[in-house]
Motif scaffolding. Structure first.
Motif, PDB file in Angstrom:
ATOM      1  N   UNK A   1       0.845  -1.189   0.000  1.00  0.00           N
ATOM      2  CA  UNK A   1       0.000   0.000   0.000  1.00  0.00           C
ATOM      3  C   UNK A   1       0.881   1.240   0.000  1.00  0.00           C
ATOM      4  N   UNK A   2       0.292   2.356  -0.392  1.00  0.00           N
ATOM      5  CA  UNK A   2       0.965   3.650  -0.282  1.00  0.00           C
ATOM      6  C   UNK A   2       0.471   4.294   1.006  1.00  0.00           C
ATOM      7  N   UNK A   3       1.389   4.874   1.777  1.00  0.00           N
ATOM      8  CA  UNK A   3       1.017   5.427   3.068  1.00  0.00           C
ATOM      9  C   UNK A   3       1.355   6.908   3.083  1.00  0.00           C
ATOM     10  N   UNK A   4       0.341   7.735   3.281  1.00  0.00           N
ATOM     11  CA  UNK A   4       0.466   9.195   3.180  1.00  0.00           C
ATOM     12  C   UNK A   4       1.559   9.787   4.056  1.00  0.00           C
ATOM     13  N   UNK A   5       1.673   9.359   5.306  1.00  0.00           N
ATOM     14  CA  UNK A   5       2.624  10.021   6.197  1.00  0.00           C
ATOM     15  C   UNK A   5       3.995   9.346   6.245  1.00  0.00           C
TER      16      UNK A   5
ATOM     17  N   UNK B   1       4.515  -0.901   3.209  1.00  0.00           N
ATOM     18  CA  UNK B   1       4.056   0.461   2.983  1.00  0.00           C
ATOM     19  C   UNK B   1       5.122   1.220   2.207  1.00  0.00           C
ATOM     20  N   UNK B   2       4.715   1.770   1.075  1.00  0.00           N
ATOM     21  CA  UNK B   2       5.589   2.611   0.271  1.00  0.00           C
ATOM     22  C   UNK B   2       5.184   4.063   0.485  1.00  0.00           C
ATOM     23  N   UNK B   3       6.101   4.982   0.251  1.00  0.00           N
ATOM     24  CA  UNK B   3       5.764   6.397   0.400  1.00  0.00           C
ATOM     25  C   UNK B   3       4.800   6.804  -0.699  1.00  0.00           C
ATOM     26  N   UNK B   4       3.927   7.753  -0.394  1.00  0.00           N
ATOM     27  CA  UNK B   4       2.893   8.143  -1.357  1.00  0.00           C
ATOM     28  C   UNK B   4       3.468   8.796  -2.613  1.00  0.00           C
TER      29      UNK B   4
END
Length: 196
Positions: free
Chosen positions: A49-53, A71-74
Motif C-alpha cells: 500500500x501507499x502510506x500518506x505520512x 508500505x511505500x511512500x505516497x
C-alpha cells in the motif's frame, strides 16, 4: 473512469501479462527466499500500500494478528522505478518481520544489498542513482550495506546458515556470526548485530 495505474494494473502481453507491485512482491520474495532461506510462514503477507505520512518505506502490522503489509511512500504512487526500488528494500524484512526500530544493521544492510542487486526496474540510469545514494557515506544505510557485503564476501551463504538456527536476522548475535564465519572480524560482527 479512473486512470489505471501500471503499478497495480496488469495488461495482456504476448507471453502473459505485465508485472505489478503485487506480482513483483511474489517474485522478489521468492528470490529472497532462494538466496536467504524460507520466510517465517506464521506471518501472512497482505500486500502493498501507499502510506500518506511515510517518509520512507516500511513494513506494518495491521490488527493484532500476524499480518504484515509493505508500505511505500505516497510519492511513489505514480513512479514505477521508485516504487519498485522501495518494494525491493522491504522484501528482506518479510522473511521474519520485526517492528519498526527493531532491525539490526545486518538486516538493514542485507535489505539494501538485495535492493541494489534486483533487476526489476525500467530505467537503468535512475536505478544506478538509487544504488549510488545508498553507498554515499552520509546515508544511514551505507555502513550496514558495506558491513553486510564484507560478511557475504567471507561466505556467500552465511545468511542461510545463520537463519537455520535463528530465522530472525534482527536477533542474530555476534557469537553466531563468528561461529559460522571464524574469519570474520569481531568488530564487524558486533557492528552487524547492533541496532540500526
Amino acid at each position: 473512469m479512473p486512470v489505471a495505474s501500471p503499478l497495480f494494473t496488469s495488461v495482456p502481453i504476448p507471453a502473459g501479462a505485465t508485472w505489478t507491485l503485487t506480482t513483483l512482491t511474489g517474485l522478489m520474495l521468492d528470490e529472497a527466499e532462494t538466496l536467504y532461506g524460507r520466510r517465517d510462514m506464521d506471518w501472512t503477507l497482505l500486500g502493498v500500500e501507499f502510506y500518506e505520512s511515510a517518509t520512507k518505506p516500511q513494513i506494518s502490522f495491521p490488527g493484532s494478528r500476524k499480518h504484515v503489509v509493505i508500505r511505500l511512500t505516497s510519492d511513489t504512487a505514480n513512479d514505477y522505478d521508485h516504487a519498485v526500488w522501495q518494494l525491493a528494500q522491504e522484501i528482506v524484512h518479510l522473511l521474519a518481520p520485526v517492528g519498526y526500530g527493531e532491525a539490526n544493521n545486518l538486516e538493514e544492510g542485507l535489505a539494501t544489498h538485495f535492493a541494489i542487486n534486483t533487476v526489476h526496474h525500467n530505467d537503468k540510469t535512475r536505478w544506478q542513482s538509487f544504488c549510488s545514494g545508498m553507498r554515499d557515506p552520509v546515508c544511514a544505510y551505507a555502513q550496514p550495506l558495506a558491513d553486510c557485503e564484507a560478511l557475504l564476501q567471507l561466505d556467500s551463504d552465511i545468511i542461510k546458515k545463520l537463519r537455520r538456527s535463528q530465522s530472525y536476522l534482527s536477533r542474530v548475535t555476534a557469537g553466531q556470526i563468528l561461529q559460522l564465519a571464524p574469519a570474520c572480524d569481531p568488530l564487524l560482527a558486533a557492528r552487524l548485530t547492533s541496532n540500526f
